[in-house]
Design an enzyme around this catalytic site. Structure first.
Site, PDB file in Angstrom:
ATOM      1  N   SER A 139       0.853  -1.193   0.000  1.00 37.65           N
ATOM      2  CA  SER A 139       0.000   0.000   0.000  1.00 37.65           C
ATOM      3  C   SER A 139       0.881   1.233   0.000  1.00 37.65           C
ATOM      4  O   SER A 139       2.027   1.181   0.477  1.00 37.65           O
ATOM      5  CB  SER A 139      -0.873   0.013   1.261  1.00 37.65           C
ATOM      6  OG  SER A 139      -1.509   1.265   1.413  1.00 37.65           O
ATOM      7  N   TYR A 152      -1.444  -0.456  10.445  1.00 40.62           N
ATOM      8  CA  TYR A 152      -1.741  -0.840   9.055  1.00 40.62           C
ATOM      9  C   TYR A 152      -0.568  -0.472   8.152  1.00 40.62           C
ATOM     10  O   TYR A 152      -0.040  -1.321   7.418  1.00 40.62           O
ATOM     11  CB  TYR A 152      -3.028  -0.172   8.555  1.00 40.62           C
ATOM     12  CG  TYR A 152      -3.286  -0.486   7.095  1.00 40.62           C
ATOM     13  CD1 TYR A 152      -3.574  -1.791   6.697  1.00 40.62           C
ATOM     14  CD2 TYR A 152      -3.183   0.494   6.110  1.00 40.62           C
ATOM     15  CE1 TYR A 152      -3.775  -2.109   5.360  1.00 40.62           C
ATOM     16  CE2 TYR A 152      -3.393   0.187   4.776  1.00 40.62           C
ATOM     17  CZ  TYR A 152      -3.680  -1.114   4.402  1.00 40.62           C
ATOM     18  OH  TYR A 152      -3.865  -1.431   3.082  1.00 40.62           O
TER      19      TYR A 152
HETATM   20  N1  LIG Z   1      -8.729  -0.535  -1.258  1.00 49.06           N
HETATM   21  C1  LIG Z   1      -7.666   0.192  -0.997  1.00 49.06           C
HETATM   22  O1  LIG Z   1      -7.750   1.429  -0.960  1.00 49.06           O
HETATM   23  C2  LIG Z   1      -6.322  -0.463  -0.791  1.00 49.06           C
HETATM   24  C3  LIG Z   1      -5.195   0.339  -0.954  1.00 49.06           C
HETATM   25  C4  LIG Z   1      -3.941  -0.242  -0.768  1.00 49.06           C
HETATM   26  C5  LIG Z   1      -3.812  -1.560  -0.456  1.00 49.06           C
HETATM   27  N2  LIG Z   1      -4.933  -2.337  -0.284  1.00 49.06           N
HETATM   28  C6  LIG Z   1      -4.709  -3.761   0.057  1.00 49.06           C
HETATM   29  O2  LIG Z   1      -5.234  -4.550  -0.981  1.00 49.06           O
HETATM   30  C7  LIG Z   1      -5.628  -5.826  -0.470  1.00 49.06           C
HETATM   31  C8  LIG Z   1      -7.044  -6.134  -0.906  1.00 49.06           C
HETATM   32  O3  LIG Z   1      -7.911  -5.167  -0.337  1.00 49.06           O
HETATM   33  P1  LIG Z   1      -9.291  -4.723  -1.028  1.00 49.06           P
HETATM   34  O4  LIG Z   1      -9.218  -3.258  -1.180  1.00 49.06           O
HETATM   35  O5  LIG Z   1      -9.602  -5.562  -2.195  1.00 49.06           O
HETATM   36  O6  LIG Z   1     -10.285  -5.000   0.224  1.00 49.06           O
HETATM   37  P2  LIG Z   1     -11.576  -5.930   0.379  1.00 49.06           P
HETATM   38  O7  LIG Z   1     -12.553  -5.662  -0.695  1.00 49.06           O
HETATM   39  O8  LIG Z   1     -12.010  -5.755   1.803  1.00 49.06           O
HETATM   40  O9  LIG Z   1     -10.974  -7.413   0.194  1.00 49.06           O
HETATM   41  C9  LIG Z   1     -10.121  -7.975   1.159  1.00 49.06           C
HETATM   42  C10 LIG Z   1     -10.002  -9.467   0.932  1.00 49.06           C
HETATM   43  O10 LIG Z   1      -9.119 -10.009   1.929  1.00 49.06           O
HETATM   44  C11 LIG Z   1      -9.700 -11.191   2.458  1.00 49.06           C
HETATM   45  N3  LIG Z   1      -9.258 -11.434   3.832  1.00 49.06           N
HETATM   46  C12 LIG Z   1      -9.270 -10.589   4.882  1.00 49.06           C
HETATM   47  N4  LIG Z   1      -8.842 -11.224   5.990  1.00 49.06           N
HETATM   48  C13 LIG Z   1      -8.559 -12.503   5.624  1.00 49.06           C
HETATM   49  C14 LIG Z   1      -8.091 -13.661   6.298  1.00 49.06           C
HETATM   50  N5  LIG Z   1      -7.809 -13.631   7.629  1.00 49.06           N
HETATM   51  N6  LIG Z   1      -7.918 -14.807   5.617  1.00 49.06           N
HETATM   52  C15 LIG Z   1      -8.183 -14.861   4.293  1.00 49.06           C
HETATM   53  N7  LIG Z   1      -8.647 -13.807   3.591  1.00 49.06           N
HETATM   54  C16 LIG Z   1      -8.832 -12.656   4.248  1.00 49.06           C
HETATM   55  C17 LIG Z   1     -11.202 -10.946   2.377  1.00 49.06           C
HETATM   56  O11 LIG Z   1     -11.868 -12.202   2.281  1.00 49.06           O
HETATM   57  P3  LIG Z   1     -12.759 -12.872   3.430  1.00 49.06           P
HETATM   58  O12 LIG Z   1     -13.316 -11.774   4.283  1.00 49.06           O
HETATM   59  O13 LIG Z   1     -13.805 -13.641   2.681  1.00 49.06           O
HETATM   60  O14 LIG Z   1     -11.794 -13.758   4.160  1.00 49.06           O
HETATM   61  C18 LIG Z   1     -11.330 -10.198   1.054  1.00 49.06           C
HETATM   62  O15 LIG Z   1     -11.447 -11.091  -0.019  1.00 49.06           O
HETATM   63  C19 LIG Z   1      -5.431  -5.752   1.051  1.00 49.06           C
HETATM   64  O16 LIG Z   1      -4.190  -6.352   1.377  1.00 49.06           O
HETATM   65  C20 LIG Z   1      -5.381  -4.249   1.330  1.00 49.06           C
HETATM   66  O17 LIG Z   1      -4.639  -3.950   2.485  1.00 49.06           O
HETATM   67  C21 LIG Z   1      -6.181  -1.814  -0.447  1.00 49.06           C
END
Ligand SMILES: NC(=O)c1ccc[n+]([C@@H]2O[C@H](COP(=O)([O-])OP(=O)(O)OC[C@H]3O[C@@H](n4cnc5c(N)ncnc54)[C@H](OP(=O)(O)O)[C@@H]3O)[C@@H](O)[C@H]2O)c1
Length: 252
Positions: A139, A152
């Protein structure tokens, strides 16, 4: 034989969009996450297009991760790309107001979970050799501080350094490692961070143009499908309408 991609956090956001992007290019999919019904819905959607294997998996559980990898069926074992995407932010308030359990959950998921999956799949990826990829979701928070980022951002700094360090050890194996560091992207991320506050999530993304899950899925697919001699070390990507602010100063 088609390429095989193993995606963590495929039930939402970047992971689900990446599943669709790799399927569109004909890759076989191993889709993991905790919400089995969402994995099954994705299997129903994409299973007619490419082979899909789903496994309900909490990445924090090292033994469950090891077993899920050991139990991959024939046709899904020779994983070519690992997308370490599962992760979350919690507790957007100031560090001094956060429950310790929330810090632990972020560390357990974003750090311990990511190394659990990496460790379980490294032998397979090394056996796959030139052109194999590990794509870690970091991130901008791993590089740039902001209020409420505390643990985070620190977990994402770990993801960056772990990615770089892996590259050193994997030199000569042909396995590539990339840290993709997105800025603001509209997924369920903020809903999770605010514990289901839909209005707060909509407020954050309204009146601007955030990245979409599909934008990041395209970057993930890009780095994993480049010619085998190219390694993108880190890819930081923000919406055009997001930038940094001046330093904050405490005044009398
Ligand atoms: N959106 C942003 O602005 C942003 C920016 C920078 C980085 N990121 C990073 O990108 C990645 C994906 O995030 P996203 O934005 O797509 O968020 P999201 O829509 O909330 O998706 C997060 C995913 O992670 C899974 N997850 C969470 N805890 C888990 C666990 N203990 N075991 C297995 N799976 C788990 C969730 O699946 P389940 O709940 O079904 O397990 C879900 O599929 C993350 O690492 C986040 O930190 C996001």
């Amino acid at each position: 034989m088609s390429n095989i991609v193993f995606i963590t956090g495929a039930t939402s956001g970047f992971g689900r969009a990446a599943a669709r992007r790799f399927a569109a290019a004909g890759w076989s999919l191993v889709l993991t996450g905790r919400r089995l019904e969402r994995l099954q819905a994705l299997q129903d959607e994409l299973g007619g297009q490419v082979p899909v294997h789903v496994a309900a998996l909490d990445v924090r559980d090292a033994e469950a991760v090891r077993q899920a990898v050991a139990a991959l069926p024939e046709g899904f074992r020779q994983v070519r790309a690992l997308i370490n995407n599962a992760g979350l932010a919690l507790a957007p308030q100031a560090a001094q107001q956060v429950e310790l359990a929330d810090w632990h959950t972020m560390i357990d998921t974003n750090v311990t979970g990511l190394v659990n999956v990496t460790h379980a799949l490294l032998p397979t990826l090394i056996a796959s050799g030139a052109g194999a990829s590990i794509v870690n979701l970091g991130s901008v928070a791993g590089q740039w501080p902001y209020p409420g980022s505390h643990v985070y951002g620190a977990t994402k700094a770990f993801v960056q350094q772990f990615s770089y360090n892996l590259r050193c050890d994997l030199l000569g194996t042909g396995v590539r490692v990339t840290d993709i560091a997105p800025g603001m992207a509209e997924t369920e991320f903020t809903l999770v961070r605010t514990r289901g506050d839909q209005a707060a999530s909509e407020r954050l993304y309204s009146g601007t143009t955030p990245l979409t899950a599909e934008d990041i899925a395209e970057q993930i697919f890009y780095v994993a499908s480049l010619p085998a001699h190219i390694n993108i070390n880190r890819l930081e990507v923000m919406p055009t309408r997001q930038a940094w602010q001046p330093f904050a100063v405490d005044r009398d």
